[in-house]
Design a protein around this motif. Sequence first.
Motif, PDB file in Angstrom:
ATOM      1  N   GLY A 270      17.373  19.005  30.491  1.00 45.31           N
ATOM      2  CA  GLY A 270      15.988  19.465  30.084  1.00 45.31           C
ATOM      3  C   GLY A 270      15.396  20.278  30.916  1.00 45.31           C
ATOM      4  O   GLY A 270      15.568  20.624  32.243  1.00 45.31           O
TER       5      GLY A 270
ATOM      6  N   ASP B 236      16.054  26.584  23.237  1.00 48.89           N
ATOM      7  CA  ASP B 236      14.603  26.213  22.875  1.00 48.89           C
ATOM      8  C   ASP B 236      14.187  27.300  21.969  1.00 48.89           C
ATOM      9  O   ASP B 236      13.082  26.937  20.968  1.00 48.89           O
ATOM     10  CB  ASP B 236      13.666  26.591  24.200  1.00 48.89           C
ATOM     11  CG  ASP B 236      12.319  26.298  23.964  1.00 48.89           C
ATOM     12  OD1 ASP B 236      11.920  25.219  23.926  1.00 48.89           O
ATOM     13  OD2 ASP B 236      11.818  27.124  24.327  1.00 48.89           O
TER      14      ASP B 236
ATOM     15  N   LYS C  39      19.978  19.301  19.635  1.00 47.96           N
ATOM     16  CA  LYS C  39      19.686  20.443  20.700  1.00 47.96           C
ATOM     17  C   LYS C  39      20.702  20.470  21.476  1.00 47.96           C
ATOM     18  O   LYS C  39      21.420  21.525  22.085  1.00 47.96           O
ATOM     19  CB  LYS C  39      18.323  20.368  21.353  1.00 47.96           C
ATOM     20  CG  LYS C  39      17.092  20.633  20.565  1.00 47.96           C
ATOM     21  CD  LYS C  39      15.777  20.579  21.776  1.00 47.96           C
ATOM     22  CE  LYS C  39      14.717  20.951  20.841  1.00 47.96           C
ATOM     23  NZ  LYS C  39      13.379  20.767  21.813  1.00 47.96           N
ATOM     24  N   GLN C  40      21.487  19.420  21.977  1.00 47.96           N
ATOM     25  CA  GLN C  40      22.356  19.324  22.842  1.00 47.96           C
ATOM     26  C   GLN C  40      23.795  19.527  22.033  1.00 47.96           C
ATOM     27  O   GLN C  40      24.647  20.473  23.013  1.00 47.96           O
ATOM     28  CB  GLN C  40      22.655  17.669  23.240  1.00 47.96           C
ATOM     29  CG  GLN C  40      21.627  17.128  24.194  1.00 47.96           C
ATOM     30  CD  GLN C  40      21.825  15.647  24.477  1.00 47.96           C
ATOM     31  OE1 GLN C  40      22.322  14.873  23.812  1.00 47.96           O
ATOM     32  NE2 GLN C  40      21.286  15.263  25.748  1.00 47.96           N
TER      33      GLN C  40
ATOM     34  N   LYS D  94      15.813  16.753  16.811  1.00 49.18           N
ATOM     35  CA  LYS D  94      16.297  15.918  17.369  1.00 49.18           C
ATOM     36  C   LYS D  94      16.983  16.161  18.928  1.00 49.18           C
ATOM     37  O   LYS D  94      17.697  17.314  18.897  1.00 49.18           O
ATOM     38  CB  LYS D  94      17.514  14.932  16.548  1.00 49.18           C
ATOM     39  CG  LYS D  94      16.800  13.957  15.414  1.00 49.18           C
ATOM     40  CD  LYS D  94      17.615  13.516  14.781  1.00 49.18           C
ATOM     41  CE  LYS D  94      17.106  12.831  13.520  1.00 49.18           C
ATOM     42  NZ  LYS D  94      18.254  11.870  12.804  1.00 49.18           N
ATOM     43  N   LYS D  95      17.002  15.584  19.971  1.00 54.87           N
ATOM     44  CA  LYS D  95      17.682  15.598  21.163  1.00 54.87           C
ATOM     45  C   LYS D  95      19.136  15.839  20.969  1.00 54.87           C
ATOM     46  O   LYS D  95      19.756  16.824  21.623  1.00 54.87           O
ATOM     47  CB  LYS D  95      17.528  14.600  21.927  1.00 54.87           C
ATOM     48  CG  LYS D  95      17.848  14.844  23.564  1.00 54.87           C
ATOM     49  CD  LYS D  95      17.516  13.731  24.399  1.00 54.87           C
ATOM     50  CE  LYS D  95      17.952  14.015  25.963  1.00 54.87           C
ATOM     51  NZ  LYS D  95      17.716  12.897  26.853  1.00 54.87           N
ATOM     52  N   SER D  96      19.765  15.072  20.092  1.00 55.83           N
ATOM     53  CA  SER D  96      21.221  15.194  19.998  1.00 55.83           C
ATOM     54  C   SER D  96      21.663  16.545  19.175  1.00 55.83           C
ATOM     55  O   SER D  96      22.484  17.166  19.684  1.00 55.83           O
ATOM     56  CB  SER D  96      21.711  14.011  19.146  1.00 55.83           C
ATOM     57  OG  SER D  96      20.961  14.048  18.099  1.00 55.83           O
TER      58      SER D  96
END
Length: 385
Positions: A152, A314, A326-327, A322-324
């Motif tokens: 992050g 970004d 983005k990852q 969702k974070k997943s």
Amino acid sequence: MEKEMRLEQSTSKSAVRPRTVWRISGAIIAFLIGSGFASGQEIFQFFTVYGYKGIMGSIIATVIFCLVSGILVNYGYSHLKNQDRKTNNPYTYYLGKYFGKFMQWYTPFFAFLINIVMISGAGATMNQYFGLDSRVGTVLMTIFVTATGLLGLSKLIDIISLLGPLTVVFSLLIAILTLVQNPGNFLQAEQAIQATENVPFGAGNNMAFWLLGGILFVAYNIVAGVPFITNLGLEVQNKKEAWVSGIMGGVGLMSGALLLNVAMLGHVDTLVNVEVPVLYLAQQISPVLGLIFAFILLEEIFSTSAPMLWTVVDSVTKQDTKKSVKQGILIAVSLLSLIGAQLPFGTLVGIVYPFTGYFGIVMVVLFIGREVWENRKQRAVEEGD
């Protein structure tokens, strides 16, 4: 008593915190140093090949970069804090509806290209110094950059803000030692350039384009830096701190570029055939220094590649993504960068940076123009009151 308390609060709000300035300016340096001058290839193509006028070009570039960097950090503080960054963005504010929208979409693409260049540079460094297959370096750098990106933005700033100043100090050391121990043919630099074949001019095709080369150097860096540098404005507490942080970041970055440019002028005929010029200079000073700088250079490349990867992800995702997800996008972009990085490093620098620099020139003019216009408008309002 109340008056004293108000005065103390006012002073606190306008105070500049050294630790914050160090953190923000260090992050700016680390973010751009890889694409700015980590390898020396960038300085060589945009300053050194223009001879002594390239020195003047680097000075002009320093002034412009400091001004625009301050503008961007201040924008982040003044416009992004406590607001939705997706509906209030620097592109439409400074560049207008249409060009702003175009650059908003082009910037992550350019950041992706820079990430490719940086990973390719890691392969070139490991090949030039350690004799390893360049593909080994590209794979290792991709792994480190991807792992860091998954942590992050906040962790990313903490990590790279420590690396930027260290890199500048070490680059200055190499430049100074080169000038003292082996200045080379500094006094015959321009004759050497004219007598050398296949000189990679960053702008135009001869030494007359020195000013354009310097402006393009700033411009392509600014294009890549807009999303990241404006977000750094969220870390400051007042306008003064924002401006000081931005300007100090510009001074730190460009001071290293200026001195390295001077050091490389005496070695043009040799460096024209070298993928990583600064590493070559370090090796000529001392094998031990060359070894240390090989690792410093890889750190520089990392400190640019990691936030560039963050910038891409970004820019193409929303705040509530969702974070997943983005990852997953981050890993996919990393793999695509690894594939592109198999192209030669020097070739990538010569293609990717100049083209984008022309867009950047328009951006720089509009950034400065809008800032001047806003300041005049504010003064007129204050005088009217």
